[in-house]
Motif scaffolding. Structure first.
Motif, PDB file in Angstrom:
ATOM      1  N   LEU A  94      40.880   1.326 -60.297  1.00 31.87           N
ATOM      2  CA  LEU A  94      41.977   1.218 -61.263  1.00 31.87           C
ATOM      3  C   LEU A  94      42.939   0.115 -60.864  1.00 31.87           C
ATOM      4  O   LEU A  94      43.334  -0.722 -61.693  1.00 31.87           O
ATOM      5  N   TYR A  95      43.305   0.088 -59.589  1.00 32.78           N
ATOM      6  CA  TYR A  95      44.281  -0.881 -59.081  1.00 32.78           C
ATOM      7  C   TYR A  95      43.771  -2.311 -59.239  1.00 32.78           C
ATOM      8  O   TYR A  95      44.492  -3.191 -59.727  1.00 32.78           O
ATOM      9  N   ILE A  96      42.529  -2.540 -58.839  1.00 31.20           N
ATOM     10  CA  ILE A  96      41.992  -3.906 -58.846  1.00 31.20           C
ATOM     11  C   ILE A  96      41.588  -4.348 -60.247  1.00 31.20           C
ATOM     12  O   ILE A  96      41.896  -5.469 -60.675  1.00 31.20           O
ATOM     13  N   PHE A  97      40.919  -3.461 -60.996  1.00 30.77           N
ATOM     14  CA  PHE A  97      40.433  -3.863 -62.314  1.00 30.77           C
ATOM     15  C   PHE A  97      41.560  -3.972 -63.342  1.00 30.77           C
ATOM     16  O   PHE A  97      41.375  -4.608 -64.386  1.00 30.77           O
ATOM     17  N   ALA A  98      42.710  -3.377 -63.059  1.00 33.82           N
ATOM     18  CA  ALA A  98      43.877  -3.594 -63.926  1.00 33.82           C
ATOM     19  C   ALA A  98      44.279  -5.067 -63.908  1.00 33.82           C
ATOM     20  O   ALA A  98      44.674  -5.631 -64.937  1.00 33.82           O
ATOM     21  N   ILE A  99      44.154  -5.702 -62.748  1.00 31.37           N
ATOM     22  CA  ILE A  99      44.429  -7.142 -62.643  1.00 31.37           C
ATOM     23  C   ILE A  99      43.430  -7.913 -63.486  1.00 31.37           C
ATOM     24  O   ILE A  99      43.782  -8.853 -64.213  1.00 31.37           O
ATOM     25  N   GLY A 100      42.157  -7.534 -63.388  1.00 35.95           N
ATOM     26  CA  GLY A 100      41.122  -8.187 -64.184  1.00 35.95           C
ATOM     27  C   GLY A 100      41.383  -8.057 -65.670  1.00 35.95           C
ATOM     28  O   GLY A 100      41.176  -9.020 -66.426  1.00 35.95           O
ATOM     29  N   TYR A 101      41.858  -6.886 -66.092  1.00 33.48           N
ATOM     30  CA  TYR A 101      42.166  -6.683 -67.510  1.00 33.48           C
ATOM     31  C   TYR A 101      43.274  -7.619 -67.973  1.00 33.48           C
ATOM     32  O   TYR A 101      43.185  -8.225 -69.048  1.00 33.48           O
ATOM     33  N   LEU A 102      44.327  -7.752 -67.154  1.00 33.91           N
ATOM     34  CA  LEU A 102      45.442  -8.630 -67.515  1.00 33.91           C
ATOM     35  C   LEU A 102      44.963 -10.068 -67.680  1.00 33.91           C
ATOM     36  O   LEU A 102      45.331 -10.755 -68.637  1.00 33.91           O
ATOM     37  N   GLY A 103      44.128 -10.536 -66.739  1.00 36.78           N
ATOM     38  CA  GLY A 103      43.617 -11.902 -66.817  1.00 36.78           C
ATOM     39  C   GLY A 103      42.719 -12.110 -68.016  1.00 36.78           C
ATOM     40  O   GLY A 103      42.813 -13.136 -68.708  1.00 36.78           O
ATOM     41  N   PHE A 104      41.843 -11.133 -68.285  1.00 35.32           N
ATOM     42  CA  PHE A 104      40.917 -11.240 -69.419  1.00 35.32           C
ATOM     43  C   PHE A 104      41.671 -11.205 -70.743  1.00 35.32           C
ATOM     44  O   PHE A 104      41.389 -11.993 -71.652  1.00 35.32           O
ATOM     45  N   ASP A 105      42.648 -10.320 -70.849  1.00 35.92           N
ATOM     46  CA  ASP A 105      43.407 -10.193 -72.094  1.00 35.92           C
ATOM     47  C   ASP A 105      44.262 -11.432 -72.361  1.00 35.92           C
ATOM     48  O   ASP A 105      44.424 -11.851 -73.503  1.00 35.92           O
ATOM     49  N   LEU A 106      44.792 -12.015 -71.286  1.00 36.06           N
ATOM     50  CA  LEU A 106      45.607 -13.228 -71.425  1.00 36.06           C
ATOM     51  C   LEU A 106      44.763 -14.506 -71.477  1.00 36.06           C
ATOM     52  O   LEU A 106      45.295 -15.580 -71.748  1.00 36.06           O
TER      53      LEU A 106
ATOM     54  N   MET B  67      43.765 -18.348 -63.790  1.00 35.01           N
ATOM     55  CA  MET B  67      44.368 -18.084 -62.487  1.00 35.01           C
ATOM     56  C   MET B  67      44.376 -16.587 -62.179  1.00 35.01           C
ATOM     57  O   MET B  67      44.057 -16.167 -61.064  1.00 35.01           O
ATOM     58  N   ILE B  68      44.733 -15.778 -63.176  1.00 34.15           N
ATOM     59  CA  ILE B  68      44.790 -14.332 -62.969  1.00 34.15           C
ATOM     60  C   ILE B  68      43.385 -13.765 -62.768  1.00 34.15           C
ATOM     61  O   ILE B  68      43.161 -12.916 -61.892  1.00 34.15           O
ATOM     62  N   LEU B  69      42.430 -14.241 -63.553  1.00 36.14           N
ATOM     63  CA  LEU B  69      41.049 -13.782 -63.384  1.00 36.14           C
ATOM     64  C   LEU B  69      40.498 -14.191 -62.017  1.00 36.14           C
ATOM     65  O   LEU B  69      39.747 -13.432 -61.389  1.00 36.14           O
ATOM     66  N   SER B  70      40.873 -15.368 -61.551  1.00 36.59           N
ATOM     67  CA  SER B  70      40.438 -15.809 -60.227  1.00 36.59           C
ATOM     68  C   SER B  70      41.046 -14.930 -59.135  1.00 36.59           C
ATOM     69  O   SER B  70      40.374 -14.598 -58.153  1.00 36.59           O
ATOM     70  N   PHE B  71      42.313 -14.559 -59.305  1.00 35.28           N
ATOM     71  CA  PHE B  71      42.951 -13.647 -58.349  1.00 35.28           C
ATOM     72  C   PHE B  71      42.188 -12.335 -58.303  1.00 35.28           C
ATOM     73  O   PHE B  71      41.923 -11.792 -57.227  1.00 35.28           O
ATOM     74  N   PHE B  72      41.845 -11.814 -59.492  1.00 35.38           N
ATOM     75  CA  PHE B  72      41.061 -10.578 -59.552  1.00 35.38           C
ATOM     76  C   PHE B  72      39.754 -10.724 -58.786  1.00 35.38           C
ATOM     77  O   PHE B  72      39.383  -9.860 -57.985  1.00 35.38           O
TER      78      PHE B  72
ATOM     79  N   LEU C 110      52.748  -7.855 -55.210  1.00 35.26           N
ATOM     80  CA  LEU C 110      53.645  -8.874 -55.754  1.00 35.26           C
ATOM     81  C   LEU C 110      53.023  -9.568 -56.963  1.00 35.26           C
ATOM     82  O   LEU C 110      53.621  -9.623 -58.041  1.00 35.26           O
ATOM     83  N   TRP C 111      51.807 -10.095 -56.771  1.00 39.85           N
ATOM     84  CA  TRP C 111      51.192 -10.863 -57.852  1.00 39.85           C
ATOM     85  C   TRP C 111      50.767  -9.982 -59.024  1.00 39.85           C
ATOM     86  O   TRP C 111      50.859 -10.411 -60.185  1.00 39.85           O
ATOM     87  N   SER C 112      50.351  -8.750 -58.762  1.00 38.59           N
ATOM     88  CA  SER C 112      50.035  -7.828 -59.864  1.00 38.59           C
ATOM     89  C   SER C 112      51.269  -7.600 -60.732  1.00 38.59           C
ATOM     90  O   SER C 112      51.180  -7.568 -61.957  1.00 38.59           O
ATOM     91  N   SER C 113      52.419  -7.446 -60.087  1.00 35.29           N
ATOM     92  CA  SER C 113      53.664  -7.214 -60.828  1.00 35.29           C
ATOM     93  C   SER C 113      54.090  -8.452 -61.611  1.00 35.29           C
ATOM     94  O   SER C 113      54.587  -8.344 -62.736  1.00 35.29           O
TER      95      SER C 113
END
Length: 434
Positions: free
Chosen positions: A366-378, A382-387, A411-414
């Motif tokens: 949940l924690y990690i793939f939430a980042i992936g969702y933000l990058g994919f949706d946006l 850069m965000i997808l690479s962070f994921f 920090l970066w997730s927020s």
């Protein structure tokens, strides 16, 4: 206490930039996080939360919430509190950053972070050359090249894989700004300086030279390049810029490999050596020399962690007891090499499975793939690479045990979540064509 909106925004922005850059220094960064929390508490009335924000905050805080939920499972009350204390930034960052989402200038923070981190790395490279001339001479003579990146990282005070996880993200973001500088018709001096920062950041990834980071940074480059092409903004210019970058990267990589022949060995024979000895590392002559960082050692650790986790379902052994119990299991199964060096799980999903049982890997996902969702949706490279970087790094390591992984991701997730909320508000205001 009164402060103008302009000054509050400026101080808030400075805090985020400085914390991001200082992330590789645990003690100074911890102090900055405390000051950041105190500053925001003084102006708590400025915080605003919506349902979407609260959901995002819960996702980012999920690891520490899980610790609180299963706190009763710790054998030691004190050690349990220490485990929670390590993850308090996962409450602080979402609470105060997402609560002030409208003040987050995403691109400006990332640009400052990229430049600041690269400058700091140059400082430590010069410092390393001055303070450790014997090591520099040894590496220039191609002696013990396997230790070079680790020695450099140790001189800064951080574990090499953790440092290179940061540097991989810096390099990917630097590439994004190279494309932006060429797309936006920036002055030649600005284009050259942006390109120099990017190439320098990639050089530092090679210098520290950890396997997952190098693979991740190259995949991250492809992700950013893909989204630049999708932007459909002067495709010819993007392809031309990309071609120049590929040639330059290829040249740097070629020269580095020529000067560091150990890289060929590291990414082939060293990594995949002794794969028939999984769970039987003591049968290898001097395993600390031959397989300390090899895949067979990781798989042997994972095998033990999995077997111990299955025995302790459904709630695990407790947050404070994961490593001690794993060390006991090494001894009980006569794996003396693993017991001697007290290897942790080196996999965040298995680590949480061992500590928290069934809920553990679900919370990590949940924690990690939430980042992936933000990058994919946006649709943000850069965000997808962070994921990608954080996900794959936690397959071979356990960065939610370490400050430089917990605070870094929190920090970066927020920041990503705040940027996502901003974009959703903008989209909601756009009138729908009838």
């Amino acid at each position: 206490m009164n402060i103008s909106e302009k000054n509050f925004n400026k101080i808030f922005h400075i805090f985020l930039c400085v914390i991001a850059i200082a992330m590789i220094f645990r003690k100074p960064c911890s102090l900055l996080i405390i000051l950041f929390a105190a500053f925001n508490l003084m102006f708590f009335k400025k915080l605003k939360y919506s349902k979407k924000q609260l959901i995002l905050m819960a996702c980012i805080a999920s690891p520490i919430l899980l610790e609180l939920l299963l706190f009763w499972n710790n054998d030691s009350f004190t050690q349990g509190l220490k485990a929670i204390e390590k993850r308090t930034s996962l409450l602080i960052f979402p609470l105060f950053i997402i609560g002030n989402y409208q003040r987050v200038n995403f691109l400006k923070i990332v640009r400052t972070y990229v430049i600041g981190t690269t400058v700091i790395m140059f400082f430590f490279l010069i410092r390393f050359v001055i303070l450790f001339p014997d090591l520099v001479e040894k590496y220039l003579n191609r002696i013990d090249l396997w230790e070079m990146g680790y020695q450099f990282a140790n001189s800064i005070g951080i574990h090499a894989p953790a440092l290179n996880m940061h540097l991989a993200f810096v390099s990917v973001c630097a590439l994004y700004f190279v494309f932006e500088s060429f797309k936006n018709q920036e002055k030649l001096v600005f284009k050259i300086s942006t390109l120099f920062v990017f190439l320098s950041s990639f050089f530092f990834v090679l210098l520290v030279n950890t396997r997952m980071a190098l693979i991740n940074v190259l995949l991250g480059f492809l992700i950013v390049f893909f989204y630049e092409i999708r932007s459909k903004f002067n495709l010819k210019k993007i392809l031309l810029t990309g071609s120049v970058i590929v040639v330059l990267l290829g040249g740097i990589l070629f020269l580095f490999v020529q000067k560091n022949p150990y890289m060929k060995e590291k990414y082939s024979s060293v990594t995949f050596a002794y794969m028939d000895k999984v769970g039987k590392l003591d049968e290898i002559d001097h395993p600390e020399i031959k397989v300390f960082n090899s895949l067979v050692t990781r798989i042997s650790i994972w095998k033990s962690a999995w077997e111990l986790s299955v025995k302790n379902l459904p709630f695990g052994v407790g947050a404070s007891d994961g490593k001690p119990e794993l060390n006991k299991y090494y001894k009980a199964t006569n794996q003396h090499f693993l017991a001697k060096y007290e290897f942790p799980t080196h996999n965040q999903f298995l680590d949480f499975l061992l500590k928290f049982g069934i809920l553990g890997p679900l919370v990590v996902a949940l924690y990690i793939f939430a980042i992936g969702y933000l990058g994919f949706d946006l649709k943000n490279g850069m965000i997808l690479s962070f994921f990608l970087i954080f996900f794959t790094s936690n397959l071979t390591d356990d960065f939610l045990l370490r400050f430089d992984g917990i605070a870094f991701s929190g920090l970066w997730s927020s920041i990503f979540a705040s940027y996502w909320v901003q974009q959703k508000i903008i989209l909601d205001k756009v009138p729908v064509a009838v």
